[in-house]
Motif scaffolding. Structure first.
Motif, short mmCIF file in Angstrom:
data_model
loop_
_atom_site.label_atom_id
_atom_site.label_comp_id
_atom_site.label_asym_id
_atom_site.label_seq_id
_atom_site.Cartn_x
_atom_site.Cartn_y
_atom_site.Cartn_z
N UNK A 175 -13.60 -4.51 0.97
CA UNK A 175 -13.69 -3.50 2.20
C UNK A 175 -14.64 -2.39 1.56
N UNK A 176 -15.08 -2.43 0.38
CA UNK A 176 -15.88 -1.14 -0.01
C UNK A 176 -17.30 -1.00 0.34
N UNK A 177 -17.90 -0.25 0.87
CA UNK A 177 -19.32 -0.15 1.54
C UNK A 177 -20.24 0.26 0.42
N UNK A 204 -7.14 -2.19 8.62
CA UNK A 204 -6.92 -1.65 7.42
C UNK A 204 -6.49 -2.84 6.73
N UNK A 205 -7.20 -3.56 5.61
CA UNK A 205 -6.82 -4.45 4.98
C UNK A 205 -6.01 -3.98 3.64
N UNK A 206 -4.81 -4.51 3.20
CA UNK A 206 -3.79 -3.97 2.33
C UNK A 206 -4.14 -4.58 0.95
N UNK A 207 -4.25 -3.68 0.05
CA UNK A 207 -4.55 -4.42 -1.23
C UNK A 207 -3.20 -4.04 -2.13
N UNK A 208 -2.44 -3.11 -1.93
CA UNK A 208 -1.24 -2.99 -2.49
C UNK A 208 -0.05 -2.71 -1.63
N UNK A 209 1.11 -3.03 -2.00
CA UNK A 209 2.56 -2.73 -1.43
C UNK A 209 3.36 -2.47 -2.47
N UNK A 256 -12.01 1.83 6.58
CA UNK A 256 -13.29 1.84 6.78
C UNK A 256 -13.97 2.22 8.21
N UNK A 257 -13.13 2.47 9.01
CA UNK A 257 -13.36 2.76 10.36
C UNK A 257 -12.04 3.32 10.99
#
Length: 600
Positions: free
Chosen positions: A75-77, A180-185, A200-201
């Motif tokens: 997800x990082x630009x 929003x893609x989740x990378x931690x919970x 990202x948007x």
């Protein structure tokens, strides 16, 4: 805020660099700090001398944690591609290079670390190796800096170079739908479930309702609080690292790769057609792969359509649109290559040769052809659906459609398809008139099924207009169909002759039956304007109301029903429904039970 991810071989100093830049320890686990090895994603942030706010996603470099790396990089630009000046280009440098190529990352900075351990000649050699390694990626011409994170040398120059890259980065849309893609919970005592990811948007606001797509299902959740860089906010836009406290779900129900979505905005799909953007030709790739999308990693099956195009069937549906990048990895650790979604709703491949024809179609398609071809394939499609497929900007006005595409209501319609369906409708109506002269026409309600159209009144109206047919009482008929009633023609003509001689001598039911005239025949004659049916089975000529008014206008006002009957030389069976018909048309007015007047 800007979000920047690291990339590079294990032990080349990515975490040390982030720590030196931010003063924050990115390695979150005690085992990571004990082993000096990044295992999972780390997060840190700082403010550059320009005042720009930068959040870093520090990724692991070891091949065993390639999946974790892709979850942070996806997800990082923008990326910091790190190569140790004293060690040079290494095995995992290839892996991270392949990931960047697959993701299509074009903005970043090459950072040669550990410069204090390398001679100038070695630094020059490492930069040359790095340029060669990145030659086929979007970072081929990226600025390069040399630093020593442990001594702090080169960091000022690095920040200046990063600042320049950020200054040239295009602004992300703040009003776009959320994905929003989740990378931690995790769970925070007293607060509940918290998830993190790179926004990202779009914009997230406290109180927003979002859809949480997990492996098992979709859950509706509410944003209770927002944090970014340990600051509590009421709203946040892109591009940002965010932590959202969610109401309505437990953290153990959420995993990396789940995604938060704006409700009723995204279309989920588990089948996409992709174009190869890096790596092996698809004909040489394994059938069973792991697909990395956003922060998600899931099994996928590839069906090559050719060397450069393939159909991917995913293990579960995801919210994908045209243009999305997918990193493809074999069951081991090797990155096979990258694909870009060219169709998020591809047609079925059910007949022999479909795959080859599809490959040829995709290979011949230019980006400017996408909209026209997608509309043509469907015949018509709503603007909303085009947006959900990623074929139209998610927030901008749709603008002018491509050549050959018409705007009908909220749809884009292929002009050739509309003309084809119009011809089919015209032919069907003409055939019905020929085979059944008594039929009113084709039911408007049945026309969409007949023509294979969606339930859309505006679209049907456009086809009807193009076909040159008319709508009367819910039926579609040719305006020039004529008045011949086929087998009933002679009987209707006989009634017409009788009424021409005596306009108010309506035939009795027995007379009509003897002529073979039932409701269907009489209704057809009335539609063609040859007869007029009144209540109680009274049949007159269409001119009867006007002829009646001539006589009634000469009567004294008010007149009685009996006076009207006598003036028209008819019976009560005829005069009562005729007077009611004149009342309904506004030509006469009933005053009481026995009297009427002519309205002048």
């Amino acid at each position: 805020m800007f979000v920047v991810a690291t990339a590079g071989h294990v032990d080349h100093g990515k975490s040390t660099l982030v720590r030196a830049l931010t003063g924050i320890e990115p390695d979150r686990w005690a085992e990571e700090r004990r082993r000096g090895l990044t295992i999972d994603l780390g997060f840190a942030w700082t403010t550059l001398p320009s005042g720009r706010d930068v959040a870093f996603v520090d990724v692991p470099g070891h091949e065993r944690f390639l999946g974790n790396m892709l979850a942070g990089l996806g997800p990082a630009p923008i990326v910091l591609f790190v190569v140790a000046a004293d060690a040079g280009w290494q095995a995992q440098s290839d892996d991270h290079r392949d990931a960047i190529a697959a993701l299509g990352i074009t903005r970043g900075l090459v950072v040669l670390t550990r410069s204090d351990l390398a001679e100038p000649e070695r630094i020059t050699q490492t930069l040359t190796e790095t340029r060669v390694g990145l030659a086929d990626t979007g970072l081929a011409d990226a600025p390069a800096v040399t630093v020593s994170a442990t001594r702090g040398t080169g960091l000022t120059e690095m920040c200046a170079a990063l600042d320049e890259i950020l200054a040239g980065s295009p602004a992300a849309p703040v009003d776009a739908p959320i994905r929003l893609w989740i990378d931690r919970s995790f769970t925070v005592s007293g607060a509940g479930t918290v998830v993190t990811g790179t926004l990202s948007a779009g914009t997230v606001t406290v109180g927003d309702t979002l859809d949480l797509l997990t492996v098992q299902r979709i859950r509706r959740v509410t944003v209770r609080t927002i944090q970014s860089e340990e600051r509590t906010l009421t709203s946040i836009g892109p591009v940002s690292r965010v932590a959202l406290n969610l109401r309505g779900i437990d953290s153990d129900e959420i995993a990396r790769g789940d995604v938060l979505l704006s409700p009723d905005t995204w279309r989920r799909t588990d089948v996409v057609d992709v174009r190869r953007v890096s790596g092996d030709e698809f004909t040489d790739a394994p059938i069973h792969l792991t697909a990395h999308i956003g922060s998600a990693a899931l099994p996928a099956r590839m069906r090559p359509l050719g060397a450069d195009h393939a159909r991917l069937t995913l293990d579960r549906p995801l919210p994908l649109i045209v243009g999305d990048r997918i990193v493809l990895r074999d069951p081991g650790t090797r990155i096979v290559g990258g694909g870009q979604v060219v169709d998020a709703e591809p047609p079925p491949l059910s007949r022999r040769g479909d795959a080859a024809r599809r490959a040829a179609s995709l290979a011949a398609r230019r980006p400017t052809d996408d909209l026209r071809s997608e509309v043509a394939r469907r015949g018509s499609v709503t603007i909303t659906h085009l947006r959900r497929l990623g074929l139209l900007d998610a927030v901008a006005e749709p603008g002018t459609p491509p050549d050959g595409v018409l705007v009908v209501g909220d749809r884009w319609v292929d002009a050739d398809d509309l003309a084809l369906r119009a011809r089919r409708l015209r032919t069907a109506v003409q055939t019905l008139h020929r085979e059944d002269p008594l039929a009113a026409g084709i039911s408007r309600a049945a026309a969409p099924d007949l023509l294979g159209l969606p339930d859309d009144a505006a679209l049907l109206d456009a086809v009807i207009s193009a076909a040159g047919v008319e709508t009367t009482d819910g039926y579609l008929a040719m305006p020039d169909r004529g008045t011949d009633l086929g087998p009933a023609e002679a009987a209707i003509a006989a009634v017409e002759r009788r009424l021409a001689d005596d306009p108010f001598a309506a035939p009795e039911a027995d007379d009509l039956a003897a002529l073979g005239l039932g409701d269907r025949e009489l209704a057809a004659a009335e539609r063609m304007g040859r007869l007029l049916r009144l209540g109680s089975g009274v049949v007159l000529a269409p001119t009867a109301p006007a002829l009646a008014m001539r006589s009634l206008a000469r009567l004294p006002t008010p007149f009685t029903t009996s006076e009207a009957r006598q003036a028209l030389h008819t019976t009560r069976r005829v005069v009562i429904p005729l007077l009611e018909h004149l009342d309904a048309r506004g030509w006469t007015r009933r005053l009481d039970a026995g009297h009427r007047e002519v309205i002048r």
